[in-house]
Design a protein around this motif. Structure first.
Motif, PDB file in Angstrom:
ATOM      1  N   ARG A 108       0.839  -1.207   0.000  1.00  0.00           N
ATOM      2  CA  ARG A 108       0.000   0.000   0.000  1.00  0.00           C
ATOM      3  C   ARG A 108       0.870   1.251   0.000  1.00  0.00           C
ATOM      4  NH1 ARG A 108      -2.573  -1.137   4.159  1.00  0.00           N
ATOM      5  NH2 ARG A 108      -4.476  -1.997   3.259  1.00  0.00           N
ATOM      6  N   ALA A 109       1.903   1.245   0.815  1.00  0.00           N
ATOM      7  CA  ALA A 109       2.806   2.399   0.862  1.00  0.00           C
ATOM      8  C   ALA A 109       3.504   2.601  -0.477  1.00  0.00           C
ATOM      9  CB  ALA A 109       3.832   2.212   1.973  1.00  0.00           C
ATOM     10  N   PHE A 110       3.893   1.501  -1.113  1.00  0.00           N
ATOM     11  CA  PHE A 110       4.588   1.606  -2.395  1.00  0.00           C
ATOM     12  C   PHE A 110       3.689   2.201  -3.469  1.00  0.00           C
ATOM     13  CE2 PHE A 110       5.648  -0.183  -6.562  1.00  0.00           C
ATOM     14  CZ  PHE A 110       6.929   0.333  -6.708  1.00  0.00           C
ATOM     15  N   VAL A 111       2.435   1.822  -3.496  1.00  0.00           N
ATOM     16  CA  VAL A 111       1.501   2.372  -4.486  1.00  0.00           C
ATOM     17  C   VAL A 111       1.439   3.890  -4.362  1.00  0.00           C
ATOM     18  CG1 VAL A 111      -0.920   2.450  -5.200  1.00  0.00           C
ATOM     19  CG2 VAL A 111       0.149   0.261  -4.676  1.00  0.00           C
ATOM     20  N   THR A 112       1.426   4.384  -3.131  1.00  0.00           N
ATOM     21  CA  THR A 112       1.406   5.835  -2.912  1.00  0.00           C
ATOM     22  C   THR A 112       2.715   6.469  -3.357  1.00  0.00           C
ATOM     23  OG1 THR A 112      -0.116   5.569  -1.050  1.00  0.00           O
ATOM     24  CG2 THR A 112       1.125   7.632  -1.168  1.00  0.00           C
ATOM     25  N   GLU A 113       3.830   5.824  -3.030  1.00  0.00           N
ATOM     26  CA  GLU A 113       5.149   6.359  -3.397  1.00  0.00           C
ATOM     27  C   GLU A 113       5.340   6.432  -4.908  1.00  0.00           C
ATOM     28  OE1 GLU A 113       7.935   3.627  -1.755  1.00  0.00           O
ATOM     29  OE2 GLU A 113       7.077   3.738   0.253  1.00  0.00           O
ATOM     30  N   ALA A 114       4.923   5.376  -5.602  1.00  0.00           N
ATOM     31  CA  ALA A 114       5.260   5.219  -7.012  1.00  0.00           C
ATOM     32  C   ALA A 114       4.389   6.042  -7.939  1.00  0.00           C
ATOM     33  CB  ALA A 114       5.173   3.748  -7.403  1.00  0.00           C
ATOM     34  N   GLY A 115       3.156   6.299  -7.551  1.00  0.00           N
ATOM     35  CA  GLY A 115       2.270   7.064  -8.420  1.00  0.00           C
ATOM     36  C   GLY A 115       2.034   6.349  -9.740  1.00  0.00           C
ATOM     37  N   GLU A 116       2.286   7.046 -10.838  1.00  0.00           N
ATOM     38  CA  GLU A 116       2.030   6.501 -12.173  1.00  0.00           C
ATOM     39  C   GLU A 116       3.271   5.908 -12.812  1.00  0.00           C
ATOM     40  OE1 GLU A 116      -1.095   6.463 -13.302  1.00  0.00           O
ATOM     41  OE2 GLU A 116      -1.632   7.385 -11.374  1.00  0.00           O
ATOM     42  N   ARG A 117       4.349   5.727 -12.056  1.00  0.00           N
ATOM     43  CA  ARG A 117       5.615   5.300 -12.662  1.00  0.00           C
ATOM     44  C   ARG A 117       5.793   3.790 -12.735  1.00  0.00           C
ATOM     45  NH1 ARG A 117      10.106   8.100  -9.371  1.00  0.00           N
ATOM     46  NH2 ARG A 117       8.650   7.715  -7.648  1.00  0.00           N
ATOM     47  N   GLY A 118       4.760   3.051 -12.358  1.00  0.00           N
ATOM     48  CA  GLY A 118       4.873   1.606 -12.375  1.00  0.00           C
ATOM     49  C   GLY A 118       3.630   0.930 -12.917  1.00  0.00           C
ATOM     50  N   ALA A 119       3.772  -0.339 -13.297  1.00  0.00           N
ATOM     51  CA  ALA A 119       2.664  -1.180 -13.736  1.00  0.00           C
ATOM     52  C   ALA A 119       3.005  -2.620 -13.400  1.00  0.00           C
ATOM     53  CB  ALA A 119       2.412  -1.018 -15.236  1.00  0.00           C
ATOM     54  N   VAL A 120       2.004  -3.490 -13.485  1.00  0.00           N
ATOM     55  CA  VAL A 120       2.168  -4.890 -13.091  1.00  0.00           C
ATOM     56  C   VAL A 120       1.775  -5.793 -14.256  1.00  0.00           C
ATOM     57  CG1 VAL A 120       1.382  -6.679 -11.482  1.00  0.00           C
ATOM     58  CG2 VAL A 120       1.840  -4.353 -10.660  1.00  0.00           C
ATOM     59  N   ASN A 121       2.478  -6.904 -14.383  1.00  0.00           N
ATOM     60  CA  ASN A 121       2.301  -7.785 -15.528  1.00  0.00           C
ATOM     61  C   ASN A 121       1.117  -8.730 -15.335  1.00  0.00           C
ATOM     62  OD1 ASN A 121       2.821  -9.022 -18.007  1.00  0.00           O
ATOM     63  ND2 ASN A 121       4.142 -10.560 -17.054  1.00  0.00           N
ATOM     64  N   PHE A 122      -0.074  -8.227 -15.629  1.00  0.00           N
ATOM     65  CA  PHE A 122      -1.257  -9.068 -15.754  1.00  0.00           C
ATOM     66  C   PHE A 122      -1.574  -9.168 -17.242  1.00  0.00           C
ATOM     67  CE2 PHE A 122      -2.114  -7.919 -11.258  1.00  0.00           C
ATOM     68  CZ  PHE A 122      -2.364  -9.189 -10.761  1.00  0.00           C
ATOM     69  N   PRO A 123      -1.161 -10.254 -17.912  1.00  0.00           N
ATOM     70  CA  PRO A 123      -1.301 -10.325 -19.370  1.00  0.00           C
ATOM     71  C   PRO A 123      -2.732 -10.292 -19.894  1.00  0.00           C
ATOM     72  CG  PRO A 123       0.386 -11.849 -18.632  1.00  0.00           C
ATOM     73  CD  PRO A 123      -0.315 -11.344 -17.400  1.00  0.00           C
ATOM     74  N   PHE A 124      -3.733 -10.514 -19.036  1.00  0.00           N
ATOM     75  CA  PHE A 124      -5.109 -10.372 -19.522  1.00  0.00           C
ATOM     76  C   PHE A 124      -5.376  -8.947 -20.020  1.00  0.00           C
ATOM     77  CE2 PHE A 124      -7.030 -14.091 -16.903  1.00  0.00           C
ATOM     78  CZ  PHE A 124      -6.781 -14.963 -17.953  1.00  0.00           C
ATOM     79  N   ALA A 125      -4.566  -7.995 -19.613  1.00  0.00           N
ATOM     80  CA  ALA A 125      -4.710  -6.638 -20.136  1.00  0.00           C
ATOM     81  C   ALA A 125      -4.452  -6.585 -21.636  1.00  0.00           C
ATOM     82  CB  ALA A 125      -3.745  -5.692 -19.411  1.00  0.00           C
ATOM     83  N   SER A 126      -3.748  -7.594 -22.169  1.00  0.00           N
ATOM     84  CA  SER A 126      -3.375  -7.638 -23.589  1.00  0.00           C
ATOM     85  C   SER A 126      -3.837  -8.907 -24.289  1.00  0.00           C
ATOM     86  CB  SER A 126      -1.851  -7.516 -23.716  1.00  0.00           C
ATOM     87  OG  SER A 126      -1.380  -6.288 -23.227  1.00  0.00           O
ATOM     88  N   SER A 127      -4.688  -9.675 -23.656  1.00  0.00           N
ATOM     89  CA  SER A 127      -5.084 -10.984 -24.178  1.00  0.00           C
ATOM     90  C   SER A 127      -6.036 -10.876 -25.364  1.00  0.00           C
ATOM     91  CB  SER A 127      -5.776 -11.777 -23.065  1.00  0.00           C
ATOM     92  OG  SER A 127      -6.553 -12.821 -23.565  1.00  0.00           O
ATOM     93  N   PRO A 128      -5.750 -11.571 -26.487  1.00  0.00           N
ATOM     94  CA  PRO A 128      -6.707 -11.600 -27.598  1.00  0.00           C
ATOM     95  C   PRO A 128      -8.060 -12.178 -27.190  1.00  0.00           C
ATOM     96  CG  PRO A 128      -4.559 -12.423 -28.314  1.00  0.00           C
ATOM     97  CD  PRO A 128      -4.494 -12.289 -26.823  1.00  0.00           C
ATOM     98  N   ALA A 129      -8.052 -13.190 -26.326  1.00  0.00           N
ATOM     99  CA  ALA A 129      -9.312 -13.801 -25.908  1.00  0.00           C
ATOM    100  C   ALA A 129     -10.134 -12.836 -25.059  1.00  0.00           C
ATOM    101  CB  ALA A 129      -9.037 -15.087 -25.127  1.00  0.00           C
ATOM    102  N   VAL A 130      -9.483 -12.093 -24.178  1.00  0.00           N
ATOM    103  CA  VAL A 130     -10.205 -11.106 -23.372  1.00  0.00           C
ATOM    104  C   VAL A 130     -10.745  -9.992 -24.261  1.00  0.00           C
ATOM    105  CG1 VAL A 130      -9.931  -9.343 -21.579  1.00  0.00           C
ATOM    106  CG2 VAL A 130      -8.985 -11.638 -21.242  1.00  0.00           C
ATOM    107  N   ALA A 131      -9.984  -9.609 -25.269  1.00  0.00           N
ATOM    108  CA  ALA A 131     -10.480  -8.602 -26.211  1.00  0.00           C
ATOM    109  C   ALA A 131     -11.757  -9.094 -26.894  1.00  0.00           C
ATOM    110  CB  ALA A 131      -9.411  -8.280 -27.250  1.00  0.00           C
ATOM    111  N   ARG A 132     -11.798 -10.388 -27.247  1.00  0.00           N
ATOM    112  CA  ARG A 132     -13.006 -10.949 -27.847  1.00  0.00           C
ATOM    113  C   ARG A 132     -14.169 -10.919 -26.863  1.00  0.00           C
ATOM    114  NH1 ARG A 132     -14.206 -11.104 -32.656  1.00  0.00           N
ATOM    115  NH2 ARG A 132     -12.527 -12.482 -33.335  1.00  0.00           N
ATOM    116  N   LEU A 133     -13.926 -11.282 -25.614  1.00  0.00           N
ATOM    117  CA  LEU A 133     -14.988 -11.195 -24.604  1.00  0.00           C
ATOM    118  C   LEU A 133     -15.533  -9.786 -24.500  1.00  0.00           C
ATOM    119  CD1 LEU A 133     -13.614 -13.338 -21.615  1.00  0.00           C
ATOM    120  CD2 LEU A 133     -15.278 -14.026 -23.339  1.00  0.00           C
TER     121      LEU A 133
END
Length: 324
Positions: A108-133
């Motif tokens: 929780r503290a890290f999320v506040t510290e980092a702001g918009e400078r980070g992201a996490v690798n959840f590949p469903f964000a880029s999944s062709p199958a999820v795009a179809r859904l």
């Protein structure tokens, strides 16, 4: 106007690190170059040297960070935030494997510290199958969404291809299928339905010193009720999962990571005719993830999982695991 390619460095040379490294090497060098990889394991570094001898092998994490515009962190979870904070302190962007950490307060503290400078690798964000859904949902196939169901099952844990990492993947402190797999489907649920609330859960740890073997949970995402069931030893498959969205007019589901299906009026399920196997879909998703990494590094809008989304998922995951 052409842009200078970003330099991408990787901490962690295990399964995920090598997978991401190979995906990065497939990117156009006009967009992304690999600045190197580092792992504290000499054996892991020797394996990379044999398999990919052209990749720079950095002597330590500090050198890797110094050489990179964006640092991808694929080390075991307990080390994530130390590397991420070092990268941010050096002015670098951070792309991290989930979970952010094993300590919720620190995450929780890290999320506040980092702001918009980070992201996490959840590949469903880029999944062709999820795009179809999402296309089907937007076209009205589901109608008004009413509920989400998540089911995951494994023949054994860790999965057969993960046995070399069993020392932490099957430990209760950092491992388990809820952190490793269920988190992906919780991310998808949050993206589709909204923030979480109202969790009730039960986790079972029948084997001393090992990770969970069963979980059950109910919660809400936005206005939708969500049911979750996960278990080990209940399928012959290495890895079986189904995410289902029910509505007042129909239903859609994602099966075994990469197969989008919609329910016919007779109750049977129709698979997307363009559905890919997981092995076919993975490189496409990773390519798009890395396109998002370039945007993240340049402080441009991107589609990757935000730190806030990742923390919300982690909070649910850790609460489920503490329900034993």
């Amino acid at each position: 106007m052409s842009q200078t390619p970003i330099s991408f460095g990787l901490i962690g040379a295990g399964i995920m690190g090598e997978r991401m490294l190979r995906a990065a090497l497939d990117q156009p060098t006009t967009a992304l170059t690999v600045s190197g990889i580092w792992d504290p394991s000499a054996e892991a570094m020797e394996r990379i040297a044999r398999a990919l001898p052209a990749v720079p092998r950095q002597p330590d994490a500090a050198a890797l960070i110094a050489a990179s515009d964006c640092v991808y962190i694929a080390s075991p979870p307990s080390s994530h935030l130390a590397h991420a904070r070092a990268a941010l302190a050096a002015g670098k962007a951070v792309f991290c494997e989930k979970p952010l950490a094993v300590d919720l307060a620190d995450a929780r503290a890290f999320v506040t510290e980092a702001g918009e400078r980070g992201a996490v690798n959840f590949p469903f964000a880029s999944s062709p199958a999820v795009a179809r859904l999402r296309d089907w949902i937007d076209s009205g196939v589901v109608g008004t969404p009413q509920r989400v169901a998540i089911e995951v099952a494994f023949a054994t844990w860790p999965r057969s291809w993960q046995v070399d990492a069993a020392s932490w993947l099957d430990g209760p402190a950092q491992g388990g299928f809820t952190r490793e797999v269920v988190s992906h489907f919780l991310f998808l649920t949050r993206r589709v339905a909204g923030p979480f609330a109202g969790l009730t859960a039960k986790a079972s740890f029948p084997e001393a010193g090992r990770s969970e073997r069963r979980i059950e949970a109910t919660l809400t995402a936005g206005a939708l009720p969500v049911t979750l069931l996960g278990s080990v030893g209940t399928t012959a498959k290495d890895d079986h999962n189904v995410w289902t969205l029910e509505g007042d007019k129909g239903a859609v589901r994602l099966c075994d990571w990469s197969h989008a299906e919609r329910r016919r009026p007779d109750g049977s399920w129709e698979r997307d005719p363009e559905a890919l196997s997981q092995n076919e879909a993975r490189p496409l998703a990773l390519r798009r993830q890395l396109e998002g990494v370039a945007k993240l590094t340049r402080a441009e809008p991107h589609h990757l999982a935000t730190l806030r989304e990742a923390f919300d998922v982690q909070e649910i995951v850790e609460t489920i695991l503490k329900s034993a």
